[in-house]
Design an enzyme around this catalytic site. Structure first.
Site, PDB file in Angstrom:
ATOM      1  N   SER A 232       0.847  -1.042   0.167  1.00 39.25           N
ATOM      2  CA  SER A 232       0.065   0.006  -0.031  1.00 39.25           C
ATOM      3  C   SER A 232       0.810   1.240   0.065  1.00 39.25           C
ATOM      4  CB  SER A 232      -0.859   0.168   1.081  1.00 39.25           C
ATOM      5  OG  SER A 232      -0.194  -0.096   2.526  1.00 39.25           O
TER       6      SER A 232
ATOM      7  N   HIS B  93      -5.106  -2.817  -3.278  1.00 39.12           N
ATOM      8  CA  HIS B  93      -4.664  -2.011  -4.296  1.00 39.12           C
ATOM      9  C   HIS B  93      -4.689  -2.596  -5.455  1.00 39.12           C
ATOM     10  CE1 HIS B  93      -4.141   1.213  -1.368  1.00 39.12           C
ATOM     11  NE2 HIS B  93      -3.647   0.141  -0.580  1.00 39.12           N
TER      12      HIS B  93
ATOM     13  N   LYS C  83     -11.701   1.351  -2.776  1.00 35.37           N
ATOM     14  CA  LYS C  83     -10.679   1.932  -3.583  1.00 35.37           C
ATOM     15  C   LYS C  83     -11.101   1.927  -5.140  1.00 35.37           C
ATOM     16  CE  LYS C  83      -7.780   1.275   0.112  1.00 35.37           C
ATOM     17  NZ  LYS C  83      -6.958   0.479   1.153  1.00 35.37           N
TER      18      LYS C  83
END
Ligand SMILES: *Cc1c(COP(=O)(O)O)cnc(C)c1O
Length: 408
Positions: free
Chosen positions: A188, A216, A247
């Site tokens: 991250s 991610h 995200k």
């Protein structure tokens, strides 16, 4: 007593440039966002490079519309936990779709939706990390995996970042009946990728399982944005895949995709799953639209746009580094939308972030303990909503600051 103690801790944080504060967003998550310090008075429009909304879906009209439609259909709140009566058709449909997405990579897969990725990681590690288990954790794992390991009763071993040799030695030395390798998919704060193919070889060799947190990677990597397993073309029952949905997917929540027996176990014993109110069904309903976008042409175009912005930034930063070596800034070898610029010193990272802010650009300075000591950095992230002109503006501003720093 307590207040004096806290006052001393705050003073120490301030002396080390480690005080954290929030700014207040007055408008939706987008590259150009109105921000104020305290939520009062006027806000300024800043060009931001710090969200994890990689595909620019957080304020996408179709996703927003689906959210509204979901609220009309299911109301505002879920009313209870999933096991009591909070589990809605929207949650159920979302889980079915997520399971289908990971089916090529995990045999007999089932997916389970969580309110947040933090809770998904606590759930997996606390439910599977029983007292006879050992967790083998990459040293740069996300805080939620670290906290999950704390909550587990298992023994915890940490291996140096991406060091499969060290991990192999730890696995060989262990006679634990249940071995779980635990890693971020895309790290991250560095943006680099776990050596998952090598980890799978080790897992097979040592009869271990792999918890991969792809917060991610999901939406960004692989065919149709299905994430890291798709990107690497790996298939194994040993994967316990965690994807997050706040995200790249632009909304909120997370899911675990794993062998159906593992998911069934989580439903029955994972306390962070059981003892919390289900997320509003409208969230899940909006996510169905978000997944359709991610998997379709629009998702492909958005991923292509992000890739172009990454190339533009990296090219520009390389030139900048060559021109201003004494600025002491370091790039990390990352091919993902997370592009850190390592400054080193906490105060220097903060000063750089503030200088950019004075120029109308927002890039958060990330400091310890989020990253190791001495590696404070600007964490530059992209969204498909950024333009090439936005990136050029960031590079231009950094160029001027690097020149100033050298002449200072
Ligand atoms: C953001 C993040 C999480 C937490 O996910 P939330 O849905 O924001 O709680 C977990 N793991 C990693 C690697 C993350 O970056």
């Amino acid at each position: 007593m307590l207040l004096e103690q806290l006052g001393r801790a705050a003073a120490e944080r301030a002396a080390n440039a480690l005080t954290r504060c929030r700014s207040v967003a007055h408008t939706a998550c987008e590259p150009h966002q109105a921000i104020s310090r305290d939520g009062q008075g006027t806000s300024n429009s800043l060009l931001s490079f710090c969200s994890n909304d990689y595909l620019g879906l957080a304020n996408h009209p179709a996703v927003v519309e689906a959210f509204v439609e979901g609220a009309r259909r299911y109301g505002a709140g879920s009313g209870a936990s999933h096991l009591v009566c909070g589990h809605s058709l929207a949650h159920h449909q979302l889980e079915a779709k997520l399971a289908m997405w990971q089916a090529p990579y995990i045999p007999d897969v089932r997916a389970l939706y969580f309110c947040t990725g933090y809770m998904a990681n606590l759930a997996v590690l606390s439910a599977l990390g029983t007292s006879d288990a050992t967790l083998f954790c990459d040293k740069l794992n996300h805080a939620s995996l670290i906290d999950g390991a704390l909550l587990a009763r298992a023994e915890v071993r940490r291996y140096p970042h991406r060091d499969t040799g060290a991990l192999n030695r730890q696995l060989s030395a262990s006679n634990s009946p249940l071995k779980l390798i635990v890693t971020d998919g895309v790290f991250s704060m560095d943006g680099d990728i776990a050596p998952l193919a090598e980890l799978l070889v080790l897992a097979e060799l040592h009869d271990a399982w792999i918890v991969v947190d792809d917060a991610h990677g999901f939406g960004v990597l692989g065919e149709q944005g299905r994430g890291l397993l798709a990107h690497l073309g790996l298939k194994s029952k040993r994967f316990i895949y965690v994807g997050t949905l706040g995200k790249a997917a632009g909304v909120a929540g997370a899911f675990v995709a794993a062998h159906t027996a593992i998911v069934e176990h989580l439903v029955n014993v994972a306390r962070p799953y059981i003892y919390t109110t289900a997320a509003p069904p409208a969230v899940a309903h909006a996510l169905l639209t978000s997944l359709t976008l991610i998997g379709g042409d629009e998702g492909r175009q958005r991923r292509r746009q992000v890739a172009e912005l990454i190339a533009l930034l990296r090219g520009g930063l390389e030139i900048l580094q060559a021109r201003h070596p004494k600025a002491g800034w370091r790039m990390i070898n990352s091919a993902t939308p997370i592009q850190p610029l390592v400054v080193g010193d906490n105060a220097a990272a903060l000063t750089l972030s503030q200088a950019l802010a004075a120029d109308g650009i927002r890039v958060t300075a990330i400091r310890p303990p989020t990253v190791p000591d001495g590696t404070a950095r600007l964490r530059i992230t992209f969204s498909a909503e950024h333009t090439r002109a936005d990136v050029a503006r960031l590079l231009n501003s950094l160029q001027i600051l690097a020149a100033n720093r050298e002449s200072a």
